[in-house]
Enzyme design. Structure first.
Site, PDB file in Angstrom:
ATOM      1  N   ASP A  67       0.931  -0.722   0.064  1.00  0.00           N
ATOM      2  CA  ASP A  67       0.040   0.166  -0.256  1.00  0.00           C
ATOM      3  C   ASP A  67       1.211   0.598  -0.137  1.00  0.00           C
ATOM      4  OD1 ASP A  67      -2.251   1.421  -0.047  1.00  0.00           O
ATOM      5  OD2 ASP A  67      -2.173   1.514   2.382  1.00  0.00           O
ATOM      6  N   HIS A  68       0.955   2.109  -0.960  1.00  0.00           N
ATOM      7  CA  HIS A  68       1.317   3.395  -0.720  1.00  0.00           C
ATOM      8  C   HIS A  68       2.881   3.237  -0.906  1.00  0.00           C
ATOM      9  CE1 HIS A  68      -1.800   6.196  -0.727  1.00  0.00           C
ATOM     10  NE2 HIS A  68      -2.592   5.368   0.462  1.00  0.00           N
TER      11      HIS A  68
ATOM     12  N   GLU B 299      -1.889   6.362  -9.323  1.00  0.00           N
ATOM     13  CA  GLU B 299      -2.613   6.829  -8.060  1.00  0.00           C
ATOM     14  C   GLU B 299      -2.257   7.934  -8.793  1.00  0.00           C
ATOM     15  OE1 GLU B 299      -2.946   7.229  -3.887  1.00  0.00           O
ATOM     16  OE2 GLU B 299      -3.490   9.470  -4.229  1.00  0.00           O
TER      17      GLU B 299
ATOM     18  N   SER C 162     -12.106   4.527   4.747  1.00  0.00           N
ATOM     19  CA  SER C 162     -13.206   4.237   6.235  1.00  0.00           C
ATOM     20  C   SER C 162     -14.563   4.965   6.005  1.00  0.00           C
ATOM     21  CB  SER C 162     -12.611   4.368   6.867  1.00  0.00           C
ATOM     22  OG  SER C 162     -11.833   2.740   7.162  1.00  0.00           O
TER      23      SER C 162
ATOM     24  N   ASN D  73     -10.357   0.475   0.215  1.00  0.00           N
ATOM     25  CA  ASN D  73      -9.604   0.362   1.064  1.00  0.00           C
ATOM     26  C   ASN D  73      -9.835   1.347   2.233  1.00  0.00           C
ATOM     27  OD1 ASN D  73      -7.550   0.434  -1.333  1.00  0.00           O
ATOM     28  ND2 ASN D  73      -6.078   1.448  -0.396  1.00  0.00           N
TER      29      ASN D  73
HETATM   30  P1  13P Z   1      -9.067   4.854   5.439  1.00  0.00           P
HETATM   31  O1  13P Z   1      -8.015   5.589   6.104  1.00  0.00           O
HETATM   32  O2  13P Z   1     -10.304   5.100   5.603  1.00  0.00           O
HETATM   33  O3  13P Z   1      -8.913   3.504   6.679  1.00  0.00           O
HETATM   34  O4  13P Z   1      -8.114   4.368   4.342  1.00  0.00           O
HETATM   35  C1  13P Z   1      -7.217   2.962   3.911  1.00  0.00           C
HETATM   36  C2  13P Z   1      -6.635   3.430   2.863  1.00  0.00           C
HETATM   37  O5  13P Z   1      -6.354   4.104   1.848  1.00  0.00           O
HETATM   38  C3  13P Z   1      -5.610   2.545   2.831  1.00  0.00           C
HETATM   39  O6  13P Z   1      -4.092   3.403   1.441  1.00  0.00           O
HETATM   40  O1  G3H Z   2      -3.581   5.023   3.629  1.00  0.00           O
HETATM   41  C1  G3H Z   2      -2.539   4.516   4.546  1.00  0.00           C
HETATM   42  C2  G3H Z   2      -3.164   3.516   5.216  1.00  0.00           C
HETATM   43  O2  G3H Z   2      -4.295   3.612   6.072  1.00  0.00           O
HETATM   44  C3  G3H Z   2      -1.983   3.079   6.411  1.00  0.00           C
HETATM   45  O3  G3H Z   2      -1.456   3.294   7.674  1.00  0.00           O
HETATM   46  O4  G3H Z   2       0.886   3.916   6.963  1.00  0.00           O
HETATM   47  O5  G3H Z   2       0.000   3.795   9.096  1.00  0.00           O
HETATM   48  O6  G3H Z   2       0.363   2.415   8.189  1.00  0.00           O
HETATM   49  P1  G3H Z   2       0.095   3.585   7.824  1.00  0.00           P
HETATM   50 ZN    ZN Z   3      -4.137   4.762   1.205  1.00  0.00          ZN
END
Ligand code: 13P
Ligand code: G3H
Ligand code: ZN
Length: 322
Positions: free
Chosen positions: A83-84, A135, A227, A267
């Site tokens: 993720d990211h 993205e 979320s 997500n």
């Molecule tokens: P939320 O913070 O809305 O759960 O988003 C999570 C997300 O995009 C992780 O990449």
């Molecule tokens: O978009 C980010 C996700 O919610 C992950 O969060 O970087 O705190 O692990 P984090």
């Molecule tokens: Zn994200």
């Protein structure tokens, strides 16, 4: 079933008008809560790991936890996704280290640079049988150590998406249509209040999503920051010593609608954190004498499982699709 890529999942989700849940994992209880719900609901799932998760729990531990879930849930497809991903090196480490999907997030860079970095990751990933999410556009909120203020966020420009996807070869595209990371997605000034005094956020920009989809027919779109910030867990936190005033998320019916369109991956991270934290706070408040972590992690895991079940059945529409 071994770990899978998202290719088949997304094709079926696009055609079927539903989305796959992408849930962030940081420890064993979160992995178990998510995958037990997915197994019982026969739902495909994406388990995703951020840079922060790798720093916290260690790459190897997370991969092994996900492999354990694959062994325990052989009947459902599971993808392991970065993720990211902040740069080529992190993406490469995950591609070399067992992930089946990576995100390269160069969305804060100028368009040409985003294309250049994404293309480099795509070439390496595809050579290794791994798929890539990219993205375009910038979400507000906090990702790892990067905080984007609401005024600095920008919607995806639909006129850029064809060139971006063609030039990079990415497999899915995260777009910005008004979602936002974290539990405080909108300021009070951006919202109205309903009769219960709860903040109601501005609606998602479905016009942007529809124009992107028109330009990229059949192409899987991803929504980050999705979320819904369940108010029962915000209340549980606040009733048990926490302080989270005006935490607000994306209304679930809007996510359901997005899933019926071209959005194939949604997500969700903050909702899991709220469920876990609320449950543990309540446990300690009710049992100040207890100190066995298993006793408070067990109900936290159970509530994550029920939250994920609700998302699969009522929001994503992917229950029964494994
Ligand atoms: P939320 O913070 O809305 O759960 O988003 C999570 C997300 O995009 C992780 O990449
Ligand atoms: O978009 C980010 C996700 O919610 C992950 O969060 O970087 O705190 O692990 P984090
Ligand atoms: Zn994200």
């Amino acid at each position: 079933m071994a770990l899978v890529t998202t290719t088949e999942m997304f094709r079926k989700a696009y055609d079927g008008g539903y989305a796959i849940g992408a849930f962030n994992v940081n420890n064993m209880e979160i992995v178990q809560g998510i995958t037990e719900a997915c197994r019982e609901e026969k739902a495909p799932v994406i388990l995703q790991v951020s840079k922060g998760a790798r720093a916290y729990a260690n790459h190897t531990y997370l991969v092994k936890l996900v492999e354990a879930a694959v062994a325990e849930c052989p009947e459902i497809p599971i993808a392991l996704h970065l993720d990211h991903g902040p740069d080529f090196e992190t993406c490469k480490a995950c591609i070399d280290g067992g992930f089946t999907s990576v995100m390269i997030d160069a969305s804060s860079k100028p368009f040409a640079e985003n294309i250049e970095i994404t293309k480099k990751v795509v070439e390496y990933a595809h050579d290794h049988g791994v798929v890539v999410e990219a993205e375009l556009g910038t979400l507000a909120g906090i990702e790892d150590d990067v905080k984007v203020a609401a005024h600095a966020a920008s919607y995806t420009r639909p006129e850029e998406v064809e060139e971006f996807v063609t030039k990079t070869g990415c497999d899915s595209l995260a777009i910005a249509i008004g979602t936002s990371h974290g539990a405080y997605k909108f300021t009070a000034a951006q919202c109205t209040r309903n009769e219960q005094g709860i903040l109601v956020p501005p609606p998602l920009r479905f016009d942007v999503l529809e124009e992107v989809s028109r330009r990229l027919p059949g192409f899987p779109i991803v929504l980050h920051g999705s979320s819904s910030v369940p108010q029962n867990y915000v209340k549980m936190i606040n009733d048990n010593g926490g302080k989270m005033p005006d935490a607000v998320g994306i209304p679930e019916e809007q996510l359901r609608h997005a899933a019926e369109l071209s959005v194939c991956k949604i997500n969700i991270d903050s909702d899991l954190r709220l469920a876990m934290t609320g449950t543990i706070r309540q446990f300690f408040n009710e049992h100040p004498d207890k100190f066995d972590p298993r006793e408070y992690l067990k109900p936290a895991r159970a509530n994550i499982k029920e939250l994920v079940r609700h998302k699969l059945v009522d929001v994503l529409g992917c229950a029964g699709k494994a």
